[in-house]
Structure formats: structure tokens, C-alpha cells
Design a protein around this motif. Structure first.
Motif, PDB file in Angstrom:
ATOM      1  N   LEU A   3       0.835  -1.198   0.000  1.00 54.92           N
ATOM      2  CA  LEU A   3       0.000   0.000   0.000  1.00 54.92           C
ATOM      3  C   LEU A   3       0.871   1.250   0.000  1.00 54.92           C
ATOM      4  O   LEU A   3       1.982   1.239   0.502  1.00 54.92           O
ATOM      5  CB  LEU A   3      -0.862   0.006   1.261  1.00 54.92           C
ATOM      6  N   ALA A   5       1.286   5.401   1.118  1.00 57.05           N
ATOM      7  CA  ALA A   5       0.882   6.260   2.230  1.00 57.05           C
ATOM      8  C   ALA A   5      -0.489   6.872   1.968  1.00 57.05           C
ATOM      9  O   ALA A   5      -1.251   7.128   2.896  1.00 57.05           O
ATOM     10  CB  ALA A   5       1.921   7.359   2.436  1.00 57.05           C
ATOM     11  N   ILE A   8      -3.565   4.950   2.923  1.00 54.70           N
ATOM     12  CA  ILE A   8      -3.851   4.964   4.361  1.00 54.70           C
ATOM     13  C   ILE A   8      -4.373   6.335   4.785  1.00 54.70           C
ATOM     14  O   ILE A   8      -5.399   6.444   5.454  1.00 54.70           O
ATOM     15  CB  ILE A   8      -2.574   4.617   5.171  1.00 54.70           C
ATOM     16  N   ILE A   9      -3.653   7.392   4.412  1.00 51.88           N
ATOM     17  CA  ILE A   9      -4.125   8.759   4.663  1.00 51.88           C
ATOM     18  C   ILE A   9      -4.731   9.228   3.342  1.00 51.88           C
ATOM     19  O   ILE A   9      -4.074   9.803   2.497  1.00 51.88           O
ATOM     20  CB  ILE A   9      -2.985   9.698   5.096  1.00 51.88           C
ATOM     21  N   GLY A  10      -5.971   8.932   3.146  1.00 53.64           N
ATOM     22  CA  GLY A  10      -6.649   9.212   1.897  1.00 53.64           C
ATOM     23  C   GLY A  10      -7.542   8.048   1.552  1.00 53.64           C
ATOM     24  O   GLY A  10      -7.507   7.038   2.234  1.00 53.64           O
ATOM     25  N   PRO A  11      -8.382   8.125   0.579  1.00 51.69           N
ATOM     26  CA  PRO A  11      -8.515   9.267  -0.311  1.00 51.69           C
ATOM     27  C   PRO A  11      -9.285  10.421   0.327  1.00 51.69           C
ATOM     28  O   PRO A  11      -9.919  10.244   1.359  1.00 51.69           O
ATOM     29  CB  PRO A  11      -9.337   8.683  -1.465  1.00 51.69           C
ATOM     30  N   ILE A  12      -9.184  11.581  -0.335  1.00 49.15           N
ATOM     31  CA  ILE A  12     -10.093  12.680  -0.012  1.00 49.15           C
ATOM     32  C   ILE A  12     -11.429  12.309  -0.643  1.00 49.15           C
ATOM     33  O   ILE A  12     -11.488  11.985  -1.823  1.00 49.15           O
ATOM     34  CB  ILE A  12      -9.569  14.013  -0.606  1.00 49.15           C
ATOM     35  N   MET A  13     -12.454  12.287   0.142  1.00 47.79           N
ATOM     36  CA  MET A  13     -13.743  11.805  -0.386  1.00 47.79           C
ATOM     37  C   MET A  13     -14.914  12.465   0.325  1.00 47.79           C
ATOM     38  O   MET A  13     -14.766  13.035   1.402  1.00 47.79           O
ATOM     39  CB  MET A  13     -13.838  10.285  -0.213  1.00 47.79           C
ATOM     40  N   PRO A  16     -20.410   9.256   3.736  1.00 46.65           N
ATOM     41  CA  PRO A  16     -19.824   8.724   4.962  1.00 46.65           C
ATOM     42  C   PRO A  16     -19.085   7.391   4.821  1.00 46.65           C
ATOM     43  O   PRO A  16     -18.448   6.984   5.758  1.00 46.65           O
ATOM     44  CB  PRO A  16     -21.076   8.495   5.837  1.00 46.65           C
ATOM     45  N   SER A  18     -16.617   4.582   2.540  1.00 50.54           N
ATOM     46  CA  SER A  18     -15.821   4.333   1.341  1.00 50.54           C
ATOM     47  C   SER A  18     -16.493   3.292   0.449  1.00 50.54           C
ATOM     48  O   SER A  18     -16.467   3.403  -0.767  1.00 50.54           O
ATOM     49  CB  SER A  18     -14.397   3.921   1.706  1.00 50.54           C
TER      50      SER A  18
ATOM     51  N   VAL B 113     -10.868  13.302   4.725  1.00 48.60           N
ATOM     52  CA  VAL B 113      -9.787  12.415   4.302  1.00 48.60           C
ATOM     53  C   VAL B 113      -9.936  11.111   5.084  1.00 48.60           C
ATOM     54  O   VAL B 113      -9.929  11.124   6.317  1.00 48.60           O
ATOM     55  CB  VAL B 113      -8.401  13.012   4.639  1.00 48.60           C
ATOM     56  N   ALA B 114     -10.109  10.005   4.401  1.00 49.51           N
ATOM     57  CA  ALA B 114     -10.146   8.712   5.076  1.00 49.51           C
ATOM     58  C   ALA B 114      -8.802   8.498   5.764  1.00 49.51           C
ATOM     59  O   ALA B 114      -7.753   8.695   5.154  1.00 49.51           O
ATOM     60  CB  ALA B 114     -10.407   7.596   4.069  1.00 49.51           C
ATOM     61  N   ALA B 115      -8.814   8.151   7.077  1.00 49.72           N
ATOM     62  CA  ALA B 115      -7.549   8.059   7.806  1.00 49.72           C
ATOM     63  C   ALA B 115      -7.661   7.105   8.999  1.00 49.72           C
ATOM     64  O   ALA B 115      -7.806   7.583  10.099  1.00 49.72           O
ATOM     65  CB  ALA B 115      -7.105   9.464   8.274  1.00 49.72           C
ATOM     66  N   PRO B 116      -7.538   5.798   8.897  1.00 54.90           N
ATOM     67  CA  PRO B 116      -7.340   5.125   7.615  1.00 54.90           C
ATOM     68  C   PRO B 116      -8.646   4.897   6.860  1.00 54.90           C
ATOM     69  O   PRO B 116      -8.618   4.622   5.681  1.00 54.90           O
ATOM     70  CB  PRO B 116      -6.718   3.776   8.024  1.00 54.90           C
ATOM     71  N   ALA B 118     -13.057   6.095   6.327  1.00 54.53           N
ATOM     72  CA  ALA B 118     -13.980   7.216   6.480  1.00 54.53           C
ATOM     73  C   ALA B 118     -14.597   7.193   7.880  1.00 54.53           C
ATOM     74  O   ALA B 118     -14.749   8.227   8.525  1.00 54.53           O
ATOM     75  CB  ALA B 118     -15.057   7.156   5.401  1.00 54.53           C
ATOM     76  N   LEU B 124      -7.168  11.270  13.545  1.00 59.59           N
ATOM     77  CA  LEU B 124      -5.871  11.887  13.211  1.00 59.59           C
ATOM     78  C   LEU B 124      -5.920  13.409  13.147  1.00 59.59           C
ATOM     79  O   LEU B 124      -5.073  14.073  13.756  1.00 59.59           O
ATOM     80  CB  LEU B 124      -5.333  11.309  11.905  1.00 59.59           C
ATOM     81  N   LEU B 146       1.991  13.054   9.406  1.00 59.24           N
ATOM     82  CA  LEU B 146       1.018  12.256   8.652  1.00 59.24           C
ATOM     83  C   LEU B 146       1.714  11.077   7.962  1.00 59.24           C
ATOM     84  O   LEU B 146       1.128  10.004   7.821  1.00 59.24           O
ATOM     85  CB  LEU B 146       0.275  13.127   7.634  1.00 59.24           C
ATOM     86  N   ALA B 149       2.162   8.444  10.595  1.00 54.59           N
ATOM     87  CA  ALA B 149       0.895   7.740  10.773  1.00 54.59           C
ATOM     88  C   ALA B 149       0.646   6.768   9.629  1.00 54.59           C
ATOM     89  O   ALA B 149       0.232   5.622   9.837  1.00 54.59           O
ATOM     90  CB  ALA B 149      -0.252   8.752  10.865  1.00 54.59           C
ATOM     91  N   ALA B 150       0.934   7.221   8.416  1.00 57.11           N
ATOM     92  CA  ALA B 150       0.707   6.371   7.243  1.00 57.11           C
ATOM     93  C   ALA B 150       1.574   5.115   7.311  1.00 57.11           C
ATOM     94  O   ALA B 150       1.112   4.005   7.000  1.00 57.11           O
ATOM     95  CB  ALA B 150       1.006   7.154   5.964  1.00 57.11           C
ATOM     96  N   GLY B 153       0.071   2.741   9.609  1.00 51.72           N
ATOM     97  CA  GLY B 153      -1.144   2.211   8.979  1.00 51.72           C
ATOM     98  C   GLY B 153      -0.836   1.149   7.927  1.00 51.72           C
ATOM     99  O   GLY B 153      -1.549   0.154   7.808  1.00 51.72           O
ATOM    100  N   ILE B 154       0.232   1.362   7.184  1.00 50.24           N
ATOM    101  CA  ILE B 154       0.623   0.377   6.162  1.00 50.24           C
ATOM    102  C   ILE B 154       0.960  -0.966   6.843  1.00 50.24           C
ATOM    103  O   ILE B 154       0.540  -2.025   6.382  1.00 50.24           O
ATOM    104  CB  ILE B 154       1.824   0.899   5.332  1.00 50.24           C
ATOM    105  N   ALA B 157      -2.321  -2.567   8.078  1.00 49.07           N
ATOM    106  CA  ALA B 157      -3.110  -3.123   6.971  1.00 49.07           C
ATOM    107  C   ALA B 157      -2.491  -4.439   6.488  1.00 49.07           C
ATOM    108  O   ALA B 157      -3.204  -5.371   6.117  1.00 49.07           O
ATOM    109  CB  ALA B 157      -3.194  -2.114   5.829  1.00 49.07           C
ATOM    110  N   ILE B 162      -7.417  -2.945   8.460  1.00 49.13           N
ATOM    111  CA  ILE B 162      -7.949  -1.615   8.815  1.00 49.13           C
ATOM    112  C   ILE B 162      -9.418  -1.520   8.413  1.00 49.13           C
ATOM    113  O   ILE B 162      -9.938  -0.436   8.212  1.00 49.13           O
ATOM    114  CB  ILE B 162      -7.144  -0.461   8.159  1.00 49.13           C
ATOM    115  N   MET B 179      -2.086   4.960  15.112  1.00 51.18           N
ATOM    116  CA  MET B 179      -1.344   5.815  14.172  1.00 51.18           C
ATOM    117  C   MET B 179      -1.177   7.227  14.734  1.00 51.18           C
ATOM    118  O   MET B 179      -0.105   7.844  14.627  1.00 51.18           O
ATOM    119  CB  MET B 179      -2.107   5.875  12.828  1.00 51.18           C
TER     120      MET B 179
END
Ligand code: SF4
Lengths: 222, 295
Positions: A3, A5, A8-13, A16, A18, B113-116, B118, B124, B146, B149-150, B153-154, B157, B162, B179
Motif C-alpha cells: 500500500l 501512504a 492509508i491517509i486518503g482518499p479525499i472523499m 460517509p 468508502s 480524508v479517510a484516515a485510515p 472514512a 488523526l 502524517l 501515521a501512514a 497504517g501500512i 493493513a 484496517i 497511528m
């Protein structure tokens, strides 16, 4: 594949969910690409968890937004139904039991501006990832992660070889290829997922092949 | 140890190269994606901006969820904080209000931003933006956090999950808290080793948390669990910075989380067939909501 980064930090969406929101937008987007025209009518049949929770997750809005070409982070998604009305896209929703398929599945009957009709079935398989599993009774496996070429053609020897030759000549590398046949009929549908974009000139050459009924391309979904 | 990246590998590399975990992750990602670190920083900065916007929007209290079950709570807590009335103190209330804010924006079909994921998107931003304020961090430092944290998270996962559907809420809010704790320690200037202890402590306390969303929607209990995750991460970070260590290393906590997730019944993994989702009140809420405006 490991994966990134930004997986994990994303996507922007738009929330509510994914799977029920972002994935639904992507199902709409890929269906739009498969129709290959501006859609004017969409009958949407929701299965399983999609049918049960669509209103709370805005799955209906997300699907329609995707059909209109809006991205997963477009803030107009909540107003997708009004937007559709303004654009002359007629939509309807119903529940359906598609049988033993992924719980987040949908069947979409589409009609385009130039009259083309297509029926697409697909699932949102988690984390915004999707899989189109059926196009007009052809079993397919389409993720939208790649550049995609879809060709409907006569089920004759040599057709696929000719298509791949055209792609090779254009320096397009094929990542995955799958041919499927309808239960009845003399047609086949070939899906090619490619590493490079297939240019319009190449697409025209494929369309010009006598055995080809229809060919279209889709860009990787974001 | 199972295949895939581990925390201890990241930690060793950070120590050998004299870099932070975030810098190591950045370096790896640049090599893997064949782009410059500067490009990656730029892209992460865009995520940071969306996080900031979602906090600001959520605190206005204007958004309601589709079902109407959640919305407006971030504003209530923020008002109490601004009145100087909170029992837990200003920083804690700021973290909590921000976690509510982002989770409410998500539930109300706003941009996040999904983190990790939605569902856990509030943890975070709440922790990092608040810690950042406290220590006067600039955007470059927040972006690096960030990446820290990522990186964690990797690993999660790869070694566990996650996804609430696979591992329950410990995999979503638990992972986010883990994270955030690691990233918060690095942001505050703690060593990579301390940071990893914070992550272990944050995740340990959330092990076993099930996923039982009312009516199958990312609303109840999701929004408030973001607060739990965020506050928990902050305390874990403080504990680690005080020199408190976790007896179980983070890699093993992550493996345990994955195993617990597999052992959890399906009814407690996002199917809304167990836990809070089948309480009489939840069933009534579901009925009311699904009955309304059926088309
Ligand atoms: S309860 Fe389930 S849906 Fe809600 S945040 Fe936790 S894992 Fe996600």
C-alpha cells in the motif's frame, strides 16, 4: 502490491462510507464510461446492503453523481438528484435480489443521449474498490484501476489477435485481458486493461475492424 | 512474524539512519512510487488542508447526517470549551470537539480524508492539529507526522486489517488511535522508540472493540468512537513521553488485533446484526429512518 501512504491517509472523499459512497460513485463513473454517451435515463436496482442502507449512506446520490461524471470528492454529490434533473437525466431506484453476489451490488440499466442502451452490474468490494461483473449479459471483471478498452465483436477467430496487434503497434502494454461470450448469440466481449492510455486514433482503428460492433475506452478511476 | 513490513523494521531503519519514522516512510514511499519527496509532501499537504477544512466545517454544527441521528455535537462541546467549563481541560476538549467535528462532516456527506477509513476519519486530524497547535508546529512538521501515521497504517493493513468488516472497530478506530499516538509523539519531538510505545499503548486499550453500527450507517456509535480514539491517542502519547513503555511490542499488539478480529463473530463486524445495532432503541431508530420517505 504494498500500500502507499495515500491509501492509508486518503482518499479525499465525500462521506460517509468508502464502500457505500465513494465506491458507489466509482460504479457510476465506470458505468458511464461503458455507456460511452451522456446518460439520459438510469434505472438503478440495489441489492443487499446497498438496498438496505442506501439512503443513510447516500448510495443513491453517489451512483447518480458518478453517472454524471462527478468525482468521489465532488461536493455536489449530496445534490446529485437535483443536478440530474437539471441535466435531463431521469433516474429511478428499486430493490432487487441479484442472488449470490457481493452484498454491496447494483444493477444499472442505462440509456444514452444517442440512444445506446447498456445494462451493467457491479459491486463495491471495500475501501472504495469496485468490480464490474456483468455488461449486457457478458460476464466480466473490471476494476477501473487501469486504462480499459472494451470491445464487443463477432465471436470469430483472429479478432482478439488483431486488437492486441494494434495495441502493441501503439506501444500499449496489456496488463490483463479477458474474453467472454454471451450464453446465446455470436458476440463476444473483450476487456483489456492496459498500462498506457489508448489514444483515440488507435480506438478508431479497432472500431474500423469489420468484426467489431462497438469499442470504448475508460480512464483509470481516481 | 508474518510477511510484509513491520514496525520494528521501520524503527531500526530510523535509528540506523538517524531519521524520524515519518522521514523513513517518506524516503521509502518516494523510492517505491518513483517520485520526489517534495511531490509527496505536496500531496500530503493537500490532505492536511482538507483535514483542517473538515474540522472548521464540523465545528459550525450545520451538518446533519442523512438519518438525522448525528450532527451538531461538535459545536456543543466547542461552546462549553470556549466557556472554559470543561472538566477535562482545554486541550482534551479541543481534541474531542475536533474528532466529533470531522466525524460529523463525514456522516453528513461532507468532504473528509479517510484516515485510515472514512468511519475513523476524525481521530488523526483531531490529535495532530491540536498537538501541532500546542507545540507551534508548522505545516512541514504536520505533513511529516502524517507520513509517520501512514507508515504505521501500512504495517497494520499488512499484518492485521484496517477494515471494520474484517476486524471490527478496533481495526478502524483502534488503528487510527495507534497511528495518531505514534505520530503525536514524533510531532512533539519524542524519539521513534517512544512513539512506537505510544502506539502500542493506544491500540492495546482498544483491542476487542466491535463494529456494531446502528442501522448499518457510519453514525452511531462511530462519531463518538472517534473521540475515544483521539483522546486515547493523546494520553498514550503523554504516557510515552513521560517514559512509560508498553510491555508488549507494537508488532505483537497488531498481530493480536488481527487475531481478535478473526475470532470476532460476523454479527459484530459491520453487519449491524449484533451489539448496539440490535438494541431495542437501535431497532426503533432503524425502523423510523427506513420507514420514512421510502421511494
Ligand atoms: S463502528 Fe464500525 S462503521 Fe463505525 S467507525 Fe467503528 S468500524 Fe467503522
Amino acid at each position: 502490491m504494498e500500500l502507499s501512504a495515500f491509501d492509508i491517509i486518503g482518499p479525499i472523499m465525500i462521506g460517509p462510507s468508502s464502500s457505500h459512497t465513494a465506491g458507489a460513485v466509482r460504479l457510476g463513473l465506470l458505468s458511464r464510461a461503458i455507456l460511452n454517451q451522456e446518460p439520459t435515463e438510469a434505472r438503478i436496482y440495489l441489492h443487499g446492503s446497498f438496498a438496505e442502507t442506501y439512503r443513510g449512506h447516500g448510495t443513491n446520490l453517489a451512483l447518480v453523481a458518478g453517472l454524471m461524471g462527478l468525482a468521489t470528492d465532488d461536493e455536489r454529490i449530496p445534490e446529485a438528484l437535483q443536478l440530474a434533473r437539471a441535466r435531463g437525466l431521469e433516474v429511478s431506484f428499486q430493490s432487487i435480489d441479484l442472488g449470490d453476489v457481493h452484498p454491496n451490488s447494483v444493477k444499472i440499466e442505462l440509456r444514452g443521449k444517442a440512444g445506446r442502451r447498456v445494462v451493467v452490474t457491479g459491486s463495491s468490494v471495500g475501501g472504495g474498490k469496485i468490480l464490474i461483473t456483468n455488461i449486457d449479459d457478458f460476464a466480466v471483471e473490471l476494476s477501473g484501476d487501469y486504462h480499459t478498452v472494451i470491445v464487443i465483436h463477432l465471436d470469430q477467430p483472429g479478432v482478439v489477435a488483431q486488437i492486441t496487434t494494434l495495441l502493441a503497434a501503439a506501444q500499449v502494454n496489456i496488463a490483463q485481458m479477458r474474453l467472454s461470450r454471451q450464453k446465446r448469440g455470436a458476440l463476444a466481449l473483450t476487456v483489456l486493461e492496459t498500462d498506457q492510455e489508448v489514444q483515440a486514433t488507435v480506438l478508431d482503428l479497432i472500431r474500423a475492424m469489420p468484426a467489431v460492433n462497438l469499442a470504448m475506452t475508460a480512464k483509470p478511476l481516481v | 512474524m508474518a510477511k510484509g513490513p513491520t514496525v520494528v523494521e521501520l524503527l531500526t531503519q530510523a535509528q540506523v539512519e538517524g531519521l524520524s519514522l515519518g522521514q523513513i516512510v517518506l524516503k521509502h514511499q518516494a523510492a517505491q512510487l518513483e517520485v520526489t519527496e517534495q511531490d509527496l509532501r505536496q500531496k500530503m499537504l493537500a490532505n492536511l488542508q482538507v483535514m483542517r477544512n473538515s474540522v472548521a466545517e464540523g465545528l459550525t454544527g450545520k451538518r446533519r447526517s442523512m438519518s438525522g441521528m448525528v450532527g451538531g455535537d461538535a459545536k456543543l462541546l466547542e461552546q462549553r470549551r470556549q466557556g472554559g467549563q470543561t472538566l477535562g481541560g482545554d486541550v482534551l476538549a479541543r481534541v474531542a470537539a475536533r474528532a466529533l467535528a470531522v466525524a460529523e462532516v463525514n456522516a453528513g456527506m461532507g468532504k473528509i480524508v479517510a484516515a485510515p477509513t472514512a468511519g475513523s476519519c476524525g481521530v488523526l486530524p483531531a490529535v495532530l492539529l491540536t498537538v501541532g497547535e500546542e507545540i507551534g508546529a508548522d505545516d512541514a512538521q504536520l505533513v511529516e507526522a502524517l507520513f509517520t501515521a501512514a507508515g504505521i497504517g501500512i504495517v497494520i493493513a499488512a499484518q492485521a486489517s484496517i477494515s471494520g468488516a474484517q476486524g471490527g472497530c478496533q481495526a478502524e478506530v483502534g488503528s487510527a488511535a495507534c497511528m495518531a499516538a505514534v505520530a503525536a509523539v514524533e510531532l512533539a519531538g519524542g524519539t521513534a522508540e517512544l512513539a512506537v510505545h505510544a502506539g502500542a499503548m493506544a491500540l492495546k486499550t482498544l483491542l476487542g472493540l466491535v463494529c456494531d453500527p446502528v442501522a448499518g450507517l457510519v453514525e452511531v456509535p462511530c462519531v463518538k468512537r472517534n473521540v475515544t480514539g483521539a483522546v486515547n491517542a493523546l494520553i498514550a502519547a503523554d504516557m510515552a513521553l513521560a517514559g512509560i513503555t508498553s510491555n508488549i511490542p507494537l508488532d505483537e499488539v497488531i498481530i493480536a488485533m488481527g487475531n481478535i478480529g478473526r475470532a470476532m463473530p460476523c454479527s459484530l463486524k459491520e453487519t449491524a446484526l449484533g451489539g448496539l445495532a440490535v438494541t431495542p432503541t437501535a431497532l426503533r431508530l432503524k425502523e423510523v429512518f427506513l420507514g420514512a420517505g421510502q421511494d
